[in-house]
Design a protein around this motif. Sequence first.
Motif, PDB file in Angstrom:
ATOM      1  N   HIS A 210      11.295   5.761  -6.035  1.00  0.00           N
ATOM      2  CA  HIS A 210      10.160   6.132  -5.191  1.00  0.00           C
ATOM      3  C   HIS A 210       9.834   4.985  -4.232  1.00  0.00           C
ATOM      4  CE1 HIS A 210       6.184   8.625  -5.262  1.00  0.00           C
ATOM      5  NE2 HIS A 210       6.449   8.188  -4.046  1.00  0.00           N
ATOM      6  N   ALA A 211       9.826   3.767  -4.748  1.00  0.00           N
ATOM      7  CA  ALA A 211       9.518   2.602  -3.924  1.00  0.00           C
ATOM      8  C   ALA A 211      10.583   2.393  -2.845  1.00  0.00           C
ATOM      9  CB  ALA A 211       9.409   1.361  -4.808  1.00  0.00           C
ATOM     10  N   ILE A 212      11.864   2.557  -3.225  1.00  0.00           N
ATOM     11  CA  ILE A 212      12.954   2.408  -2.252  1.00  0.00           C
ATOM     12  C   ILE A 212      12.851   3.475  -1.167  1.00  0.00           C
ATOM     13  CG2 ILE A 212      15.452   2.621  -1.946  1.00  0.00           C
ATOM     14  CD1 ILE A 212      15.775   1.303  -4.701  1.00  0.00           C
ATOM     15  N   ASN A 213      12.554   4.713  -1.582  1.00  0.00           N
ATOM     16  CA  ASN A 213      12.394   5.812  -0.626  1.00  0.00           C
ATOM     17  C   ASN A 213      11.296   5.485   0.398  1.00  0.00           C
ATOM     18  OD1 ASN A 213      12.659   8.874   0.087  1.00  0.00           O
ATOM     19  ND2 ASN A 213      10.493   8.589  -0.299  1.00  0.00           N
ATOM     20  N   ASN A 214      10.149   5.003  -0.079  1.00  0.00           N
ATOM     21  CA  ASN A 214       9.044   4.664   0.808  1.00  0.00           C
ATOM     22  C   ASN A 214       9.357   3.443   1.671  1.00  0.00           C
ATOM     23  OD1 ASN A 214       7.829   6.759  -0.512  1.00  0.00           O
ATOM     24  ND2 ASN A 214       6.081   5.615  -1.256  1.00  0.00           N
TER      25      ASN A 214
ATOM     26  N   THR B 182       0.806  -1.233   0.000  1.00  0.00           N
ATOM     27  CA  THR B 182       0.000   0.000   0.000  1.00  0.00           C
ATOM     28  C   THR B 182       0.831   1.271   0.000  1.00  0.00           C
ATOM     29  OG1 THR B 182      -0.160  -0.055   2.430  1.00  0.00           O
ATOM     30  CG2 THR B 182      -1.909  -1.144   1.178  1.00  0.00           C
ATOM     31  N   VAL B 183       2.120   1.164   0.353  1.00  0.00           N
ATOM     32  CA  VAL B 183       2.972   2.359   0.423  1.00  0.00           C
ATOM     33  C   VAL B 183       4.110   2.307  -0.586  1.00  0.00           C
ATOM     34  CG1 VAL B 183       4.506   3.724   1.914  1.00  0.00           C
ATOM     35  CG2 VAL B 183       2.426   2.712   2.872  1.00  0.00           C
ATOM     36  N   CYS B 184       4.662   1.120  -0.818  1.00  0.00           N
ATOM     37  CA  CYS B 184       5.869   1.008  -1.654  1.00  0.00           C
ATOM     38  C   CYS B 184       5.613   0.527  -3.078  1.00  0.00           C
ATOM     39  CB  CYS B 184       6.876   0.062  -0.992  1.00  0.00           C
ATOM     40  SG  CYS B 184       7.320   0.523   0.675  1.00  0.00           S
ATOM     41  N   ILE B 185       4.431   0.049  -3.370  1.00  0.00           N
ATOM     42  CA  ILE B 185       4.150  -0.444  -4.725  1.00  0.00           C
ATOM     43  C   ILE B 185       3.076   0.393  -5.419  1.00  0.00           C
ATOM     44  CG2 ILE B 185       3.318  -2.394  -6.096  1.00  0.00           C
ATOM     45  CD1 ILE B 185       4.551  -4.267  -4.036  1.00  0.00           C
ATOM     46  N   ILE B 186       1.889   0.470  -4.815  1.00  0.00           N
ATOM     47  CA  ILE B 186       0.777   1.163  -5.476  1.00  0.00           C
ATOM     48  C   ILE B 186       1.020   2.674  -5.624  1.00  0.00           C
ATOM     49  CG2 ILE B 186      -1.690   1.712  -5.341  1.00  0.00           C
ATOM     50  CD1 ILE B 186      -2.094  -1.013  -3.989  1.00  0.00           C
ATOM     51  N   PRO B 187       1.357   3.407  -4.545  1.00  0.00           N
ATOM     52  CA  PRO B 187       1.571   4.861  -4.694  1.00  0.00           C
ATOM     53  C   PRO B 187       2.689   5.238  -5.671  1.00  0.00           C
ATOM     54  CG  PRO B 187       1.224   4.324  -2.395  1.00  0.00           C
ATOM     55  CD  PRO B 187       1.400   3.016  -3.122  1.00  0.00           C
ATOM     56  N   PRO B 188       3.870   4.595  -5.618  1.00  0.00           N
ATOM     57  CA  PRO B 188       4.897   4.954  -6.598  1.00  0.00           C
ATOM     58  C   PRO B 188       4.451   4.805  -8.047  1.00  0.00           C
ATOM     59  CG  PRO B 188       5.895   3.719  -4.817  1.00  0.00           C
ATOM     60  CD  PRO B 188       4.406   3.648  -4.615  1.00  0.00           C
ATOM     61  N   ILE B 189       3.731   3.720  -8.350  1.00  0.00           N
ATOM     62  CA  ILE B 189       3.267   3.512  -9.722  1.00  0.00           C
ATOM     63  C   ILE B 189       2.268   4.595 -10.123  1.00  0.00           C
ATOM     64  CG2 ILE B 189       1.955   1.983 -11.239  1.00  0.00           C
ATOM     65  CD1 ILE B 189       3.169  -0.389  -9.725  1.00  0.00           C
ATOM     66  N   CYS B 190       1.297   4.857  -9.254  1.00  0.00           N
ATOM     67  CA  CYS B 190       0.251   5.845  -9.565  1.00  0.00           C
ATOM     68  C   CYS B 190       0.821   7.264  -9.626  1.00  0.00           C
ATOM     69  CB  CYS B 190      -0.862   5.774  -8.520  1.00  0.00           C
ATOM     70  SG  CYS B 190      -1.768   4.216  -8.504  1.00  0.00           S
TER      71      CYS B 190
END
Length: 267
Positions: free
Chosen positions: A146-150, A72-80
Amino acid sequence: SGSPSSCKERVESLSFNPPFTLMLASASMVDASSAFVAFLEKIGYSSPLENSAFAEYNQITNIWEYLLSIVTVCIIPPICEETLFRGAVLNSFRGTNKWLGIFVSAFCFMIMHGNPDQTVHQFILGVVLGYIAWETRNIWVGILIHAINNLIAITISFAYTIISSNIDTGVIEGAAEATTYSWNDIVYTAISGVLTAALGIYLVILLTKKLKKHIENKKAAANVNDASKSENNTENVEMLKKLIQAGMNVARINFSHGNIEDQRQKI
């Protein structure tokens, strides 16, 4: 020793491990963000992230919540978010001013988070992601950063929750009071933040150049392969001329198409 240009060439010739470089670049923004948050607190700002009800709601207390947070934080938000800001917003500036597009998309990205605590970090991150997307014409590298940052953020949060659950509350509160920043601390942290962020951005620029060159080489190889399949020799020659003029200095001949005599004629 050597001239500045030779030192630059040595640095640019270094090989970079992409995941490690991206993690280092993300971590390099922490001091700048910390200095800004400390400044806000010094002038009386109270972060909603420190509100007890909000903090308790957002705690990651076990491994299952941690795994769910990865999705919910590292996969979906970075893509969107990368699709919106570096895909739609940034690409709308193609053919105009590169840096205007990068800064506007970074500003929109920052405002979207709606939290003063994250202002500096999100803007710097937005600029870095925008630069990469513009140069490579690819948002997937930005999605990875973005995913790594999150992931770093939720991992720190999870670790803090686990550690603090085994420590007396009074000790934690005392440690929080002891880490209150003075104005000198804020200045020193800000200077450190600027320097480390600059280093992180420089590493990203070097990695982006290498990635861009790799993408261009892959495209050139694909074009050569397509040309080699053509029965039109004139078409092959024109394609190779364009590639050579674009900077190609190595070509691979695919012997699965045609025979040795055909390949000799192409050469």
